[in-house]
Design an enzyme around this catalytic site. Structure first.
Site, short mmCIF file in Angstrom:
data_model
loop_
_atom_site.label_atom_id
_atom_site.label_comp_id
_atom_site.label_asym_id
_atom_site.label_seq_id
_atom_site.Cartn_x
_atom_site.Cartn_y
_atom_site.Cartn_z
N ASP A 62 -1.00 -2.63 -3.92
CA ASP A 62 -2.29 -3.15 -3.48
C ASP A 62 -3.25 -1.97 -3.37
O ASP A 62 -3.72 -1.45 -4.36
CB ASP A 62 -2.14 -3.91 -2.16
CG ASP A 62 -3.43 -4.56 -1.70
OD1 ASP A 62 -4.30 -4.81 -2.55
OD2 ASP A 62 -3.57 -4.78 -0.49
N ASP A 73 0.84 -1.20 0.00
CA ASP A 73 0.00 0.00 0.00
C ASP A 73 0.88 1.25 0.00
O ASP A 73 2.09 1.20 0.24
CB ASP A 73 -0.89 0.01 1.24
CG ASP A 73 -1.81 -1.20 1.32
OD1 ASP A 73 -2.23 -1.69 0.26
OD2 ASP A 73 -2.08 -1.65 2.45
N ASP A 94 -5.13 2.24 2.96
CA ASP A 94 -5.91 1.25 3.70
C ASP A 94 -6.02 1.68 5.16
O ASP A 94 -5.02 1.79 5.87
CB ASP A 94 -5.23 -0.13 3.65
CG ASP A 94 -5.58 -0.89 2.37
OD1 ASP A 94 -6.23 -0.30 1.48
OD2 ASP A 94 -5.18 -2.07 2.26
N ARG A 119 -13.15 1.27 -4.64
CA ARG A 119 -12.80 1.80 -3.31
C ARG A 119 -12.50 3.30 -3.38
O ARG A 119 -11.41 3.75 -3.06
CB ARG A 119 -11.60 1.07 -2.71
CG ARG A 119 -11.82 -0.42 -2.52
CD ARG A 119 -10.63 -1.07 -1.83
NE ARG A 119 -10.81 -2.53 -1.74
CZ ARG A 119 -9.88 -3.37 -1.29
NH1 ARG A 119 -8.71 -2.90 -0.88
NH2 ARG A 119 -10.11 -4.66 -1.25
#
Length: 667
Positions: free
Chosen positions: A192, A170, A196, A243
């Site tokens: 990724d 991330d 997050d 997302r």
């Protein structure tokens, strides 16, 4: 001691000799709201009732990150600048608070590795240059009070792994943390997720970031608990697939003024979407802008989603709205921009910004004293650090050492008299330098909207050394704007490190008061558009001397007082404009003083220059040019600058030096 409050000097008198008019340019952000059907108007500030653009640049967290004690990051700690991975990792993981400035690109090795960020840290890019390449900032469980701003984090993408299933690389990952502000960053092309926020993290704000060129932009949750409170505003999601964000089991998710554009179109009918309220999330979306987005906002049957005021252009798929969610203003105030303005506003102001990289140290909110804030500035400082001083009286001495350049001392009150730095030491206790309330030995220091005072009461004491400095400078390129200097003898000394070293000081829109030699030293010093008050000592014949220059003979420019007013409560014919100071009998210190386009009071003597310590004023370089007022009558003992020479003795020529310094050109 009393002094004039901050104000600009009046315009020129009928003769046209006095002060030049000041033209100020005011820049305002104009945002159109025409054509918007349902969007709310911008929300006024609760205290002032006005809408201000200033908080786009504030160093204080807003939204949920501002609640329950707030998020201050490394405030109160030292400021450090890092240019390599080892330094970044060391300071980021330290137990004590730090403000960590990232300068330039830091390539992380091995590829995809974590940089652990511990509690009480601010990690901020310098200007818009700070980058973390091939690596992740990682906040472990229990971490709290972290600010990450003004960075680019990029390029840990693993070729061929579009879904991010092989490596968990991330840009930022946090687990079970609280009080985190992610602001004005650019996240792109990672392995990724870009951001997050996981496992019951609380009091989070994500604002003014750019999420670009990626599959999974911003995920929140991965827990069955319903605890997370998050504010997501003014972000730009472009070239991303999903997302944007996905919010899973958030207690409260407030999304406003976000811009979603250029969504990845790979034909996926489900996992290409905008905002998703998942699980038992309560989500409120306000005044966002969706351009060409599939499933712009959607909600699980167990979740709630309230949407109002957004603009949808070329969208399709799900537009879910159900439940009552919550009222964000029950938790905090915020400014809501019109949805029609969002594309222009967010594309302009999101991501790293040059002006944000400047660090602000707040006194006393984060640093108990002005000296503590100055001490936090790194040696060899390479960009401006602002010490913002709240209104109040600070009875303490302050020293800015030569190793700490590029500091702005800024009072935050409405008037310079609101913020006062004062002490009461005379020269009898530590010498002339030791008496100074504030000493500035470094270069490139600016002071603004402040009062500097030495309130030693010379009338109440009989001492051999009654000099009592409010300010002494020895650095170069020093600026005082809208400041006041209060004292009696030797109020303001502008000096240089040695006789032949030339330092420059520019004083504008300020106030200086004193009686004996109260503007003195060897620095090239310009006093412009200011008020100088010559205080009475109760004498009918000699109340003192305004200047005592000790200019090096090789320097053509000593003191210039221009476009100003000299005022006095002393009797007529009782004050000198100056005398020549030869420190320690130094013959090569030959005073240069020019007073031009300045009003003089009746207190000024008709023979205004006088000798000092055996040195004749006639050997110094004293002159007037176009002075006016009751104390300006020309006599045989008042040298006048010839018109032919006036163009040589200007503010620009005094200050420019070899580097072209022009502080007068900036407001």
């Amino acid at each position: 001691m009393t002094h004039l409050h901050s104000k600009r000097l009046p315009g020129p008198p009928p003769r046209g000799r006095a002060l030049a008019a000041v033209v100020g340019l005011v820049a305002a952000l104009a945002l159109g709201a025409i054509g918007q059907a349902k969007a709310d108007a911008p929300a006024p500030d609760r205290m002032s009732g006005t809408v201000s653009p200033a908080d786009r640049w504030t160093d204080r967290a807003h939204g949920f990150a501002s609640l329950d004690g707030g998020t201050t990051g490394g405030a109160g700690g030292k400021v450090v600048t890092v240019t390599d991975q080892a330094s970044l990792a060391r300071y980021a993981a330290a137990e004590e608070p730090y403000i960590i400035r990232v300068s330039g690109a830091i390539a992380v090795e091995p590829f995809g590795s974590d940089i652990v960020v511990a509690s009480d840290k601010t990690v901020i890019g310098v200007g818009d240059t700070g980058e973390i390449v091939h690596g992740e900032l990682h906040l472990n469980p229990g971490t709290h009070n972290v600010i990450i701003r003004n960075l680019t984090i990029r390029d840990s993408y693993v070729e061929g792994d579009w879904d991010g299933k092989t490596q968990d690389f991330d840009a930022i990952q946090m687990d079970t943390v609280d009080h985190v502000w992610i602001d004005h960053n650019r996240f792109t092309h990672m392995g990724d997720g870009l951001l997050d926020i996981r496992k019951d993290s609380q009091y989070i704000t994500v604002s003014y970031n750019r999420f670009t060129d990626h599959n999974k932009a911003l995920g929140i949750g991965w827990t069955t608990n319903v605890l997370t409170q998050i504010t997501i505003d003014h972000n730009w999601f472009t070239g991303t697939k999903q997302r944007n964000p996905s919010a899973d089991n958030c207690a409260y998710a407030h999304l406003y003024n976000n811009y979603l554009s250029a969504q990845v179109d790979d034909g996926d009918p489900v996992w290409t979407y905008g905002n998703w309220s998942r699980g038992h999330t309560k989500m409120v979306i306000e005044n966002s802008y969706y351009d060409g987005v599939q499933h712009p906002y959607q909600a699980d049957a167990t979740a709630e989603l309230v949407q109002r005021g957004s603009i949808l252009r070329g969208t399709g798929g799900r537009h879910d709205e159900w439940g009552t969610a919550f009222a964000p203003r029950d938790f905090y105030d915020y400014r809501l921009d019109p949805a029609s303005a969002v594309p222009a506003l967010v594309t302009r102001f999101s991501g790293p910004q040059k002006r944000i990289g400047a660090v602000e140290l707040n006194v006393p909110a984060d640093y108990p004293t002005v000296q503590a804030a100055v001490d936090a500035v790194p040696d060899g400082n390479d960009s401006v650090v602002t010490v913002s001083i709240a209104p109040g009286t600070y009875r303490a001495k302050v020293f800015v050492p030569a190793a700490k350049p590029r500091i702005l001392l800024r009072g935050t009150g409405q008037d310079r008299s609101d913020t006062v730095i004062v002490h009461d030491t005379p020269a009898a206790y530590g010498g002339s330098t030791g008496s100074a309330t504030v000493r500035i030995a470094s270069n490139d220091v600016t002071a603004r909207n402040l009062t500097f005072s030495n309130d030693f009461d010379e009338a109440a004491h009989e001492l051999n050394g009654e000099q009592a400095l409010a300010m002494k400078t020895t650095g170069d390129r020093i600026v005082f704007e809208d400041t006041a200097f209060l004292g009696n003898q030797d109020t303001l000394m502008t000096d240089s490190p040695s006789l032949t070293a030339i330092s420059r000081v520019y004083i504008r829109d300020s106030y200086i008061e004193g009686d004996v030699d109260f503007i003195y030293g060897r620095a090239t010093t310009v006093v412009e558009r200011s008020v100088i008050k010559a205080l009475s000592r109760g004498s009918a014949t000699n109340n003192g001397y305004i200047t005592a220059a000790s200019t090096w003979k090789g320097n053509p420019y000593g003191f210039l007082i221009t476009g100003s007013r000299i005022v006095s409560d002393a009797p007529a014919e009782s004050f000198h404009l100056g005398r020549p100071w030869h420190p320690g009998g130094e013959v090569d210190a030959v005073a240069q003083v020019l007073i031009r386009d300045t009003e003089l009071p009746a207190a000024v003597k008709s023979s205004p220059w006088t000798d000092m310590s055996g040195f004749s004023w006639k050997d110094a370089r004293f002159a007037e040019y176009r002075t006016y007022g009751p104390g300006s009558a020309v006599t045989a003992d008042r040298p006048q600058l010839p018109d032919a020479d006036a163009a040589k003795y200007t503010v620009a020529n005094y200050l420019s030096g070899a580097d072209g310094w022009a502080p007068y050109a900036h407001h």
